[in-house]
Scaffold this motif. Structure first.
Motif, PDB file in Angstrom:
ATOM      1  N   VAL A  49      70.409  90.172  88.934  1.00 34.99           N
ATOM      2  CA  VAL A  49      69.021  90.250  88.475  1.00 34.99           C
ATOM      3  C   VAL A  49      68.099  89.548  89.468  1.00 34.99           C
ATOM      4  CG1 VAL A  49      67.454  89.620  86.633  1.00 34.99           C
ATOM      5  CG2 VAL A  49      69.709  90.432  86.081  1.00 34.99           C
TER       6      VAL A  49
ATOM      7  N   ALA B 268      45.430  86.740  84.991  1.00 38.87           N
ATOM      8  CA  ALA B 268      45.285  86.496  83.556  1.00 38.87           C
ATOM      9  C   ALA B 268      44.865  85.052  83.307  1.00 38.87           C
ATOM     10  CB  ALA B 268      46.591  86.804  82.841  1.00 38.87           C
TER      11      ALA B 268
ATOM     12  N   HIS C 297      66.941  94.700  83.230  1.00 37.46           N
ATOM     13  CA  HIS C 297      66.840  93.264  82.984  1.00 37.46           C
ATOM     14  C   HIS C 297      65.766  92.652  83.884  1.00 37.46           C
ATOM     15  CE1 HIS C 297      70.597  92.505  80.562  1.00 37.46           C
ATOM     16  NE2 HIS C 297      70.692  93.783  80.885  1.00 37.46           N
ATOM     17  N   ALA C 298      65.776  93.021  85.183  1.00 42.12           N
ATOM     18  CA  ALA C 298      64.796  92.466  86.110  1.00 42.12           C
ATOM     19  C   ALA C 298      63.386  92.898  85.722  1.00 42.12           C
ATOM     20  CB  ALA C 298      65.109  92.912  87.532  1.00 42.12           C
ATOM     21  N   LEU C 299      63.227  94.178  85.306  1.00 47.06           N
ATOM     22  CA  LEU C 299      61.888  94.646  84.942  1.00 47.06           C
ATOM     23  C   LEU C 299      61.385  93.941  83.688  1.00 47.06           C
ATOM     24  CD1 LEU C 299      62.282  98.470  85.547  1.00 47.06           C
ATOM     25  CD2 LEU C 299      61.277  96.783  87.037  1.00 47.06           C
TER      26      LEU C 299
ATOM     27  N   ILE D 147      46.218  78.456  80.652  1.00 45.54           N
ATOM     28  CA  ILE D 147      45.963  79.216  79.428  1.00 45.54           C
ATOM     29  C   ILE D 147      45.937  78.273  78.225  1.00 45.54           C
ATOM     30  CG2 ILE D 147      46.958  80.912  77.857  1.00 45.54           C
ATOM     31  CD1 ILE D 147      47.833  82.517  80.215  1.00 45.54           C
TER      32      ILE D 147
ATOM     33  N   ILE E 196      49.763  87.690  86.511  1.00 47.63           N
ATOM     34  CA  ILE E 196      49.654  86.533  85.618  1.00 47.63           C
ATOM     35  C   ILE E 196      48.642  85.531  86.149  1.00 47.63           C
ATOM     36  CG2 ILE E 196      51.968  86.761  84.659  1.00 47.63           C
ATOM     37  CD1 ILE E 196      52.759  84.413  86.386  1.00 47.63           C
TER      38      ILE E 196
ATOM     39  N   VAL F 223      53.193  87.331  77.894  1.00 48.35           N
ATOM     40  CA  VAL F 223      52.652  86.024  77.509  1.00 48.35           C
ATOM     41  C   VAL F 223      51.231  85.868  78.035  1.00 48.35           C
ATOM     42  CG1 VAL F 223      52.856  83.557  77.888  1.00 48.35           C
ATOM     43  CG2 VAL F 223      54.854  84.865  77.295  1.00 48.35           C
ATOM     44  N   SER F 224      51.001  86.271  79.305  1.00 52.74           N
ATOM     45  CA  SER F 224      49.657  86.045  79.833  1.00 52.74           C
ATOM     46  C   SER F 224      48.648  87.012  79.215  1.00 52.74           C
ATOM     47  CB  SER F 224      49.645  86.122  81.348  1.00 52.74           C
ATOM     48  OG  SER F 224      50.512  87.084  81.804  1.00 52.74           O
ATOM     49  N   THR F 225      49.065  88.265  78.886  1.00 55.23           N
ATOM     50  CA  THR F 225      48.103  89.148  78.207  1.00 55.23           C
ATOM     51  C   THR F 225      47.770  88.603  76.820  1.00 55.23           C
ATOM     52  OG1 THR F 225      49.956  90.524  77.565  1.00 55.23           O
ATOM     53  CG2 THR F 225      48.615  91.290  79.375  1.00 55.23           C
TER      54      THR F 225
ATOM     55  N   PHE G 268      60.615  82.591  87.044  1.00 55.26           N
ATOM     56  CA  PHE G 268      59.857  82.774  85.817  1.00 55.26           C
ATOM     57  C   PHE G 268      60.344  81.817  84.729  1.00 55.26           C
ATOM     58  CE2 PHE G 268      59.119  86.908  87.831  1.00 55.26           C
ATOM     59  CZ  PHE G 268      57.760  86.996  87.694  1.00 55.26           C
TER      60      PHE G 268
ATOM     61  N   PRO H 160      71.521  96.006  86.082  1.00 57.52           N
ATOM     62  CA  PRO H 160      70.614  94.862  86.243  1.00 57.52           C
ATOM     63  C   PRO H 160      69.143  95.239  86.340  1.00 57.52           C
ATOM     64  CG  PRO H 160      71.672  95.351  88.308  1.00 57.52           C
ATOM     65  CD  PRO H 160      72.275  96.276  87.301  1.00 57.52           C
ATOM     66  N   LEU H 161      68.845  96.512  86.616  1.00 57.57           N
ATOM     67  CA  LEU H 161      67.454  96.894  86.888  1.00 57.57           C
ATOM     68  C   LEU H 161      66.537  96.707  85.675  1.00 57.57           C
ATOM     69  CD1 LEU H 161      65.574  97.912  88.979  1.00 57.57           C
ATOM     70  CD2 LEU H 161      66.294 100.217  88.516  1.00 57.57           C
TER      71      LEU H 161
ATOM     72  N   VAL I   2      67.756  91.737  92.584  1.00 61.97           N
ATOM     73  CA  VAL I   2      66.827  92.849  92.419  1.00 61.97           C
ATOM     74  C   VAL I   2      65.390  92.341  92.339  1.00 61.97           C
ATOM     75  CG1 VAL I   2      66.125  94.684  90.855  1.00 61.97           C
ATOM     76  CG2 VAL I   2      68.528  94.306  91.297  1.00 61.97           C
ATOM     77  N   LEU I   3      65.201  91.267  91.564  1.00 55.57           N
ATOM     78  CA  LEU I   3      63.850  90.770  91.297  1.00 55.57           C
ATOM     79  C   LEU I   3      63.197  90.225  92.554  1.00 55.57           C
ATOM     80  CD1 LEU I   3      62.132  90.109  88.625  1.00 55.57           C
ATOM     81  CD2 LEU I   3      62.861  87.800  89.041  1.00 55.57           C
TER      82      LEU I   3
ATOM     83  N   LEU J 102      62.248  91.042  82.540  1.00 60.43           N
ATOM     84  CA  LEU J 102      61.983  89.617  82.799  1.00 60.43           C
ATOM     85  C   LEU J 102      60.529  89.413  83.166  1.00 60.43           C
ATOM     86  CD1 LEU J 102      63.229  86.881  83.140  1.00 60.43           C
ATOM     87  CD2 LEU J 102      63.833  87.470  85.443  1.00 60.43           C
ATOM     88  N   THR J 103      60.019  90.261  84.067  1.00 61.21           N
ATOM     89  CA  THR J 103      58.611  90.132  84.429  1.00 61.21           C
ATOM     90  C   THR J 103      57.721  90.596  83.288  1.00 61.21           C
ATOM     91  OG1 THR J 103      58.806  92.245  85.507  1.00 61.21           O
ATOM     92  CG2 THR J 103      58.950  90.320  86.887  1.00 61.21           C
TER      93      THR J 103
ATOM     94  N   GLU K 240      53.473  91.240  90.011  1.00 57.85           N
ATOM     95  CA  GLU K 240      53.520  90.603  88.691  1.00 57.85           C
ATOM     96  C   GLU K 240      52.927  89.208  88.745  1.00 57.85           C
ATOM     97  OE1 GLU K 240      54.676  92.075  86.058  1.00 57.85           O
ATOM     98  OE2 GLU K 240      56.139  93.580  86.630  1.00 57.85           O
TER      99      GLU K 240
ATOM    100  N   VAL L 135      56.901  87.748  80.876  1.00 60.66           N
ATOM    101  CA  VAL L 135      55.904  86.782  81.354  1.00 60.66           C
ATOM    102  C   VAL L 135      54.516  87.406  81.345  1.00 60.66           C
ATOM    103  CG1 VAL L 135      55.290  85.280  83.242  1.00 60.66           C
ATOM    104  CG2 VAL L 135      57.651  85.632  82.694  1.00 60.66           C
ATOM    105  N   VAL L 136      54.421  88.678  81.758  1.00 58.11           N
ATOM    106  CA  VAL L 136      53.130  89.348  81.732  1.00 58.11           C
ATOM    107  C   VAL L 136      52.632  89.468  80.288  1.00 58.11           C
ATOM    108  CG1 VAL L 136      52.000  91.538  82.172  1.00 58.11           C
ATOM    109  CG2 VAL L 136      53.447  90.551  83.886  1.00 58.11           C
TER     110      VAL L 136
END
Lengths: 144, 121, 96
Positions: free
Chosen positions: C55, C77, B79-81, A133, C74, B90-92, A40, B76-77, C58-59, B83-84, C70, B87-88
């Motif tokens: 991270v 989107a 943080h990982a959630l 975008i 995007i 930004v696109s919304t 990302f 870390p959980l 997990v990711l 992170l996405t 995810e 980005v989501v």
């Protein structure tokens, strides 16, 4: 972008900056295992480089990513991600279970390779989507 | 007193940010300001999750050689959630801006009362 | 109308600040979020996925399916942006 901010100073700065931004993006993607980073973040930096070129040179930049190219990159990224998932399904594993991929390495290293593959897919998708975008939001008034 | 309160300060700050975003979405008539308020609200949610991940005295969730204690790394959980989620977000925001451009093309304004007025005509 | 807005706003503020007092303190090592699955991620991530960055582990590995979702979001989107604004794809650059 109908009217880019082209000028000699911006052009020189852009030429100097973009290669370093690209290298840093590749570093962030590839080194995401050992340091903060990953698909990302690296994809966003790549998109920043492309958008910098768009801002300075406009749509008719010689180097950069075309709109169709960005769309192909986004589709390709999602396809790479899903494809690696199906690949592990093909080698009798679970979906997205990279450990079963037939690479001549020990299992943990194979998992690292699978993770790197989907990070690259995510980075491609993020780059393509952010450029798309930006293009969509700045394309108004292009037809007239 | 401060010792007692400081454990909740992060939650309160996230709540204040969320209320700022809520106020912007409820009370402002301009659609662009509503969108900015939505982004503030989203940042509040992200900060709240990051605050939940915090452990006292813990370091970033990247393995340091020789340090295997679970309580030495933050969770870390979230943080990982998040992170996405960024980005989501930004696109919304991109989709919302595209919709605003269409609304502006159609109605010629982004003020909500004027849009409602023109929709009645 | 305005009065209703302010009542809703005040209710939300009250609920938020009241709920904050029920949460575990910031930095609590024994908070419920930190004792359920995350110890497993921290203890085994490096051995199981080969990633010292938990991270990333997990990711991309434990929750790879989530990340696929995810990415699809995007991607959708980006397509939605193009379709809402009706952008001509061929206009940009020298692609044939």
């Amino acid at each position: 972008m109908r009217t880019p901010f082209g000028s000699a100073v911006l052009d020189a700065a852009c030429r100097l900056l973009v290669p370093f931004v690209l290298i840093f993006a590749v570093y962030v993607i590839a080194h995401g295992h050992d340091s903060p980073g990953g698909g990302f973040q690296g994809g966003t930096i790549l998109a920043a480089a492309v958008i910098l070129i768009r801002l300075v040179h406009g749509q008719d930049a010689i180097w950069g990513l075309t709109r169709v190219g960005a769309l192909r990159l986004a589709c390709g990224g999602v396809a790479v991600f899903a494809g690696i998932g199906f690949l592990s399904l093909l080698f009798a594993g679970n979906y997205l279970d990279y450990g079963v991929l037939p690479l001549p390495l020990e299992t943990v290293k194979v998992r690292v390779m699978g993770t790197l593959g989907i990070e690259i897919g995510v980075a491609m998708a993020v780059t393509g989507v952010l450029v798309l975008i930006f293009d969509a939001l700045t394309a108004w008034g292009e037809e007239d | 007193m401060w010792e007692n309160l400081s454990g909740y300060l992060n939650y309160w700050l996230a709540a204040v940010l969320l209320l700022i975003g809520l106020y912007g979405m409820l009370g402002r008539p301009n659609l662009v300001k509503k969108l900015m308020a939505m982004n503030i609200l989203q940042v509040a949610a992200i900060l709240f999750f990051i605050a939940l991940a915090e452990k006292t005295g813990a370091t970033a969730p990247i393995e340091v050689k020789g340090l295997h204690d679970v309580s030495a790394y933050v969770n870390p959980l979230p943080h990982a959630l998040m992170l996405t989620a960024i980005v989501v977000g930004v696109s919304t925001t991109g989709v919302a801006l595209a919709l605003l451009i269409r609304i502006h093309r159609h109605f010629g304004t982004l003020e909500e009362p004027e849009i409602l007025e023109r929709m009645r005509l | 109308m305005k009065a209703v807005t302010w009542v809703v706003f005040a209710l939300a503020a009250g609920v938020l600040f009241y709920a904050a007092s029920d949460l575990p303190r910031v930095g609590d090592i024994e908070s419920p979020a930190s004792v359920h699955v995350s110890p497993r991620y921290i203890a085994k991530s490096h051995d199981e996925t080969g990633a010292p960055n938990f991270v990333t582990g997990v990711l991309a590995d434990y929750r790879g399916y989530d990340t696929l979702g995810e990415t699809t979001v995007i991607f959708t989107a980006g397509l939605a942006c193009l379709l809402i604004l009706g952008v001509r794809l061929g206009a940009g650059g020298d692609d044939k």
